[in-house]
Design a protein around this motif. Structure first.
Motif, PDB file in Angstrom:
ATOM      1  N   ASN A  85       6.565  -4.315   5.367  1.00 30.76           N
ATOM      2  CA  ASN A  85       5.319  -5.138   5.477  1.00 30.76           C
ATOM      3  C   ASN A  85       4.998  -5.326   3.969  1.00 30.76           C
ATOM      4  O   ASN A  85       4.318  -4.555   3.370  1.00 30.76           O
ATOM      5  CB  ASN A  85       4.306  -4.369   6.163  1.00 30.76           C
ATOM      6  N   LEU A  88       0.993  -5.417   3.103  1.00 30.38           N
ATOM      7  CA  LEU A  88       0.353  -4.142   2.841  1.00 30.38           C
ATOM      8  C   LEU A  88       1.146  -3.531   1.550  1.00 30.38           C
ATOM      9  O   LEU A  88       0.164  -2.800   0.849  1.00 30.38           O
ATOM     10  CB  LEU A  88       0.408  -3.708   3.971  1.00 30.38           C
ATOM     11  N   LEU A 119      -0.487   0.656   7.860  1.00 32.61           N
ATOM     12  CA  LEU A 119       1.029   0.589   8.517  1.00 32.61           C
ATOM     13  C   LEU A 119       1.083   1.194  10.071  1.00 32.61           C
ATOM     14  O   LEU A 119       2.102   0.547  10.824  1.00 32.61           O
ATOM     15  CB  LEU A 119       1.684   1.435   7.555  1.00 32.61           C
ATOM     16  N   TRP A 122       0.046  -1.608  12.077  1.00 30.34           N
ATOM     17  CA  TRP A 122       0.842  -2.631  12.120  1.00 30.34           C
ATOM     18  C   TRP A 122       2.342  -2.244  12.965  1.00 30.34           C
ATOM     19  O   TRP A 122       2.659  -3.141  13.753  1.00 30.34           O
ATOM     20  CB  TRP A 122       1.311  -2.771  10.604  1.00 30.34           C
ATOM     21  N   TYR A 123       2.484  -1.041  12.995  1.00 29.62           N
ATOM     22  CA  TYR A 123       3.748  -0.616  13.806  1.00 29.62           C
ATOM     23  C   TYR A 123       3.355  -0.579  15.231  1.00 29.62           C
ATOM     24  O   TYR A 123       4.293  -1.024  15.921  1.00 29.62           O
ATOM     25  CB  TYR A 123       4.111   0.801  13.237  1.00 29.62           C
ATOM     26  N   TRP A 126       2.868  -4.761  16.177  1.00 27.52           N
ATOM     27  CA  TRP A 126       4.162  -5.645  15.774  1.00 27.52           C
ATOM     28  C   TRP A 126       5.295  -4.895  16.427  1.00 27.52           C
ATOM     29  O   TRP A 126       5.973  -4.025  15.869  1.00 27.52           O
ATOM     30  CB  TRP A 126       4.208  -5.811  14.474  1.00 27.52           C
ATOM     31  N   ALA A 129       8.769  -3.985  14.471  1.00 30.74           N
ATOM     32  CA  ALA A 129       8.877  -3.050  13.462  1.00 30.74           C
ATOM     33  C   ALA A 129       9.134  -1.764  14.051  1.00 30.74           C
ATOM     34  O   ALA A 129       9.016  -1.168  15.091  1.00 30.74           O
ATOM     35  CB  ALA A 129       7.402  -2.755  12.927  1.00 30.74           C
ATOM     36  N   SER A 137       8.136   0.626   3.412  1.00 30.91           N
ATOM     37  CA  SER A 137       6.823   0.032   3.169  1.00 30.91           C
ATOM     38  C   SER A 137       5.809   0.969   2.224  1.00 30.91           C
ATOM     39  O   SER A 137       5.130   0.770   1.285  1.00 30.91           O
ATOM     40  CB  SER A 137       6.004  -0.341   4.474  1.00 30.91           C
TER      41      SER A 137
END
Length: 302
Positions: A85, A88, A119, A122-123, A126, A129, A137
């Protein structure tokens, strides 16, 4: 990916042609050494000016360095089948120096927690990922941003202008390490230091670089506010010099694994900014730890 690279190369070629058209005849067709020298002179001048100008200019410079280096790092890792990412990672890298300047080590801890939380979100949401992408990241942000915070610790521990002088001497120790290693290694280097990672580095150049590092660490004993003996300076110079070489080799390994010769093109003759800063990352944090733990500078950890 190949099409993107070709497009970027075409854009760079167009910019070079436009710049060449406006360049005076006496400056056209410079040698590689001339290009390298001019770029290095500009980089050195900007660094010295920002370091000596005050806390804010140096913090802003480090934020810019961290952001650019993070961008180059993530670009290389994408070519190695990673999906970091970047947004970020770059934001966190930029915030590390600012947070340490404003809130000390607590600031760095808060950025760590915020980055980890972001993160994880996001994981979770998304689905493409993977855990390695989260790790890359986080590592990229800490590698290019957090490690530079050692310079902030040294700078704010001493009053102006001596904090800037101490940081400048640390920069000079890194540059001397690189210069001595290159000059001696290119002339008499016979025994390879890490042939698979960086074939041009030699043990002869390595030891010569440590001499250059120690010289400027010894000069640091003369800075008002720094309580350091010559013996400490020699030991610290050797340790930080070793860390600088390790940082250089680590970045070489990253480039080799990703299939890159240079991390970028922002510095003609040198490659990317990450290529110029790789030795500085580990050196700066090592120097700050040694000087704080050794009682050389008055810095309150918490």
């Amino acid at each position: 990916m190949q099409e993107k690279r070709e497009t970027r190369q075409q854009q760079r070629d167009r910019l070079k042609r436009k710049a060449l058209e406006k360049t005076p005849k006496k400056l056209k067709n410079p040698s590689d050494l001339q290009v390298r020298f001019r770029t290095g002179a500009v980089y050195t001048a900007v660094t010295v000016l920002c370091v000596l100008a005050g806390d804010i200019p140096m913090v802003l410079m480090l934020m810019a360095v961290a952001g650019i280096c993070a961008g180059e790092f993530f670009y290389m890792l994408r070519s190695d089948a990673k999906l970091p990412n970047e947004m970020l990672g770059i934001i966190a890298a930029v915030l590390y120096p600012l947070s340490v300047y404003l809130a000390g080590l607590v600031g760095a801890l808060l950025v760590n927690l915020a980055l980890l939380l972001a993160l994880l979100v996001w994981y979770v949401f998304w689905l493409r990922a993977r855990i390695p992408d989260v790790g890359v990241s986080f590592f990229g942000a800490a590698y290019t941003g957090l490690l530079l915070c050692g310079l902030i610790v040294i700078r704010v521990s001493l009053p102006d202008p001596w904090g800037g002088v101490a940081v400048l001497l640390l920069f000079l120790s890194v540059w001397a390490n690189d210069a001595f290693a290159y000059l001696v290694g290119s002339k008499i280097g016979r025994h390879k230091l890490a042939p698979r990672t960086s074939p041009k580095k030699s043990w002869e150049g390595f030891f010569a670089g440590l001499v250059g590092s120690v010289l400027f660490w010894c000069l640091m004993t003369l800075v008002p506010g720094v309580t350091m003996s010559i013996v400490q300076a020699v030991v610290f110079g050797i340790l930080s010099g070793c860390m600088g070489v390790l940082g250089d080799l680590a970045e070489s390994r990253i480039k080799r694994n990703s299939g890159f010769k240079d991390s970028g093109t922002i510095m003609p003759g040198h490659g990317g900014l990450l290529d110029r800063s790789d030795s500085l990352f580990l050196t700066s944090i090592t120097a700050a730890i040694l000087m704080v733990a050794g009682g050389c500078i008055p810095y309150a950890v918490f």
